[in-house]
Design an enzyme around this catalytic site. Structure first.
Site, mmCIF file in Angstrom:
data_model
loop_
_atom_site.group_PDB
_atom_site.id
_atom_site.type_symbol
_atom_site.label_atom_id
_atom_site.label_comp_id
_atom_site.label_asym_id
_atom_site.label_seq_id
_atom_site.Cartn_x
_atom_site.Cartn_y
_atom_site.Cartn_z
ATOM 1 N N HIS A 155 -18.893 11.315 1.404
ATOM 2 C CA HIS A 155 -19.603 9.664 1.714
ATOM 3 C C HIS A 155 -21.005 9.693 1.544
ATOM 4 O O HIS A 155 -21.699 11.166 1.863
ATOM 5 C CB HIS A 155 -19.041 9.070 2.966
ATOM 6 C CG HIS A 155 -19.687 7.719 3.430
ATOM 7 N ND1 HIS A 155 -19.374 6.398 3.024
ATOM 8 C CD2 HIS A 155 -20.978 7.798 4.346
ATOM 9 C CE1 HIS A 155 -19.956 5.296 3.378
ATOM 10 N NE2 HIS A 155 -20.529 6.091 4.201
ATOM 11 N N ARG B 27 0.402 -1.328 0.328
ATOM 12 C CA ARG B 27 -0.223 -0.229 0.463
ATOM 13 C C ARG B 27 1.122 1.369 0.410
ATOM 14 O O ARG B 27 0.228 2.448 -1.105
ATOM 15 C CB ARG B 27 -0.945 -0.277 1.491
ATOM 16 C CG ARG B 27 -2.316 -0.759 1.171
ATOM 17 C CD ARG B 27 -2.806 -0.764 2.176
ATOM 18 N NE ARG B 27 -4.285 -1.986 2.287
ATOM 19 C CZ ARG B 27 -5.135 -1.751 1.217
ATOM 20 N NH1 ARG B 27 -5.669 -0.603 0.899
ATOM 21 N NH2 ARG B 27 -5.860 -2.724 1.815
HETATM 22 C C1 GAR Z 1 -20.824 7.638 -4.546
HETATM 23 O O1 GAR Z 1 -22.135 7.109 -4.205
HETATM 24 C C2 GAR Z 1 -19.874 8.026 -3.485
HETATM 25 O O2 GAR Z 1 -20.296 8.732 -2.261
HETATM 26 C C3 GAR Z 1 -19.685 6.730 -2.606
HETATM 27 O O3 GAR Z 1 -19.575 5.971 -3.884
HETATM 28 C C4 GAR Z 1 -20.160 6.239 -5.283
HETATM 29 C C5 GAR Z 1 -19.182 6.965 -6.549
HETATM 30 O O4 GAR Z 1 -19.957 6.940 -7.169
HETATM 31 N N1 GAR Z 1 -18.183 6.972 -2.416
HETATM 32 C C6 GAR Z 1 -18.796 6.005 -1.210
HETATM 33 O O5 GAR Z 1 -19.251 5.259 -1.457
HETATM 34 C C7 GAR Z 1 -17.038 5.978 -0.570
HETATM 35 N N2 GAR Z 1 -16.132 5.185 0.414
HETATM 36 P P1 GAR Z 1 -19.350 8.066 -9.211
HETATM 37 O O6 GAR Z 1 -17.658 7.213 -9.198
HETATM 38 O O7 GAR Z 1 -20.358 8.308 -9.720
HETATM 39 O O8 GAR Z 1 -19.264 9.388 -8.310
#
Ligand code: GAR
Length: 210
Positions: free
Chosen positions: A109, A65
């Site tokens: 989030h 990582r």
């Molecule tokens: C979004 O809903 C974001 O908030 C979430 O993933 C989706 C990505 O959509 N993020 C998480 O869950 C972070 N842990 P996108 O690629 O269309 O922006």
């Protein structure tokens, strides 16, 4: 204008909302680079179509990582990036990387934090039976989904909602909220200080409050 780098893993709809907002002449940030850890992320194509520089840092090519994070850091430093936005970035960052960007890295989030951290927040919300759900823009700290909050938006949970219905109602708010949260931080109206978010005079106006 602050030079912003966006980290994605997939679709990139939040990334696209930031790119679009940053095209306004008075927006305090410009999107200078989009980095994906997945070579096939659809968001890369969207970024390129918008004329934004892209890079792939494939986590599978790094033994640890810390090596992956060091490569991310180099990509952002070479591009002169001052702020990072995580936008659907689905890898855990090392404490070292997070500390190096403390106060200069945001995440979105899809829940009203501190509720429903981690994976499947919409499923968690439906299982908990809450009537209000939403999304949060926060500073990134080493503990997952736990950083000081910059902005939040709420949506109702409606009878009969599925995970998908709820996710899409929240996503529409994410697309409004992330550009607002980034603008507050880029303009210096919200900053991380002593483990809290401190809002400057005038941030009420930026938040659309009287
Ligand atoms: C979004 O809903 C974001 O908030 C979430 O993933 C989706 C990505 O959509 N993020 C998480 O869950 C972070 N842990 P996108 O690629 O269309 O922006």
């Amino acid at each position: 204008k602050k030079r912003v780098g966006i980290l994605i893993s997939g679709r990139g709809s939040n990334m696209a909302s930031l790119i679009e907002a940053a095209q306004a002449p008075d927006y305090p940030a410009e999107i200078a680079l989009v980095v994906s850890n997945r070579p096939g992320a659809a968001g890369l194509v969207r970024a390129q179509a918008a004329g934004v520089a892209t890079a792939i840092v494939d986590h599978r090519l790094f033994p640890a990582r810390a090596d992956f994070d060091a490569a991310l850091g180099r990509a952002f430093e070479e591009a002169g990036i001052e702020l990072i936005c995580l936008a659907g970035f689905m890898r855990i960052l090392t404490d070292g990387f997070v500390q190096a960007w403390l106060g200069r890295m945001l995440n979105i989030h899809p829940s009203l934090l501190p509720l429903f951290k981690g994976l499947h927040p919409h499923r968690q919300a439906l299982e908990a039976g809450v009537r209000i759900h939403g999304c949060t823009v926060h500073f990134v700290v080493p503990e997952l989904d736990s950083g000081p909050i910059v902005a939040q938006a709420a949506v109702p949970v409606l009878p009969g909602d599925t995970e998908e219905m709820l996710a899409s109602r929240v996503l529409a708010e994410e697309h409004r909220l992330y550009p607002l949260g980034l603008s507050l931080v880029a303009a210096g109206q919200a900053r991380l200080e002593g483990g809290r978010t401190v809002f400057a005079n005038g941030s009420r106006t930026a938040l659309g409050l009287a």
